[in-house]
Design an enzyme around this catalytic site. Sequence first.
Site, short mmCIF file in Angstrom:
data_model
loop_
_atom_site.label_atom_id
_atom_site.label_comp_id
_atom_site.label_asym_id
_atom_site.label_seq_id
_atom_site.Cartn_x
_atom_site.Cartn_y
_atom_site.Cartn_z
N ARG A 1 -0.77 -21.53 -11.22
CA ARG A 1 0.54 -21.83 -11.78
C ARG A 1 1.06 -20.62 -12.57
O ARG A 1 0.40 -20.15 -13.49
CB ARG A 1 0.47 -23.06 -12.69
CG ARG A 1 1.84 -23.57 -13.15
CD ARG A 1 1.68 -24.88 -13.91
NE ARG A 1 1.07 -25.91 -13.09
CZ ARG A 1 1.74 -26.64 -12.21
NH1 ARG A 1 3.03 -26.47 -12.05
NH2 ARG A 1 1.12 -27.56 -11.50
N THR B 1 7.21 -19.29 -14.91
CA THR B 1 8.06 -20.22 -14.15
C THR B 1 7.43 -21.60 -14.02
O THR B 1 8.12 -22.57 -13.69
CB THR B 1 8.31 -19.67 -12.74
OG1 THR B 1 7.08 -19.65 -12.00
CG2 THR B 1 8.88 -18.26 -12.81
N ASP C 1 -11.19 -32.27 -16.29
CA ASP C 1 -10.93 -31.22 -15.32
C ASP C 1 -11.98 -31.29 -14.21
O ASP C 1 -13.16 -31.00 -14.44
CB ASP C 1 -10.96 -29.85 -15.98
CG ASP C 1 -10.51 -28.74 -15.04
OD1 ASP C 1 -11.21 -28.50 -14.04
OD2 ASP C 1 -9.47 -28.11 -15.31
N ASP D 1 -13.94 -27.94 -13.49
CA ASP D 1 -14.94 -27.62 -14.51
C ASP D 1 -16.16 -28.52 -14.39
O ASP D 1 -17.30 -28.07 -14.55
CB ASP D 1 -14.32 -27.78 -15.91
CG ASP D 1 -13.39 -26.62 -16.28
OD1 ASP D 1 -13.45 -25.58 -15.62
OD2 ASP D 1 -12.60 -26.79 -17.22
#
Length: 209
Positions: A104, A108, A200, A203
């Site tokens: 990402r 933006t 996550d 992870d």
Amino acid sequence: MSKVFEMNHPLIQHKLSLIRDKNTGSKEFRELVKEISMLMAFEVTRDLPLQEVEIETPICNMVTKMLSGRKVGIIPILRAGLGMVDGFLNLLPAAKVGHIGLYRDPETLEPVEYYCKLPTDVNERDLIVVDPMLATGGSANAAIQFIKNKGAASIKLVCLIGCPEGIAAVQKTHPDVDIYIAAIDEKLNDHAYIVPGLGDAGDRLFGTK
């Protein structure tokens, strides 16, 4: 509008509870994700075409059914999607595996492709895009669009846990892509994590923080 298939099989729900538990370590987490993926693959492949073939049993000849040879591709979204690949390959050993990596952009906030390696004949394959979590839907939408840009026409999205926001986002952007999911959770929190979720997935799969 695409269809959403929520898989509430008792074995899947039991194993989901185990991977949600914060005390489940990486080794067990990886094994459980593989097992859940294999159980989901059973339903995701329900509409694979069959053909009649003649075989000989120890008793006599017979006409029976086997897969017609329709090509399948499994496309994990890096990196967490890697944890789901082996479960599908256990049932679909002839499937080709592609990979798509996204990050990402911090300014933006849009997904950017950093890696994409797909089977050369994606236009001839039924593609199964896998990613454990469907949160905002941004990564899934971007991955699906990149794959469509390569000529793919038959795509399914398979996730372990999602939320209404992510599902709605994919349905809006890709109404031709059906979604298979093991649990639809309550919502996203302010940090775009699914609640209650499992944290996550990458992870927890790979032991990183």
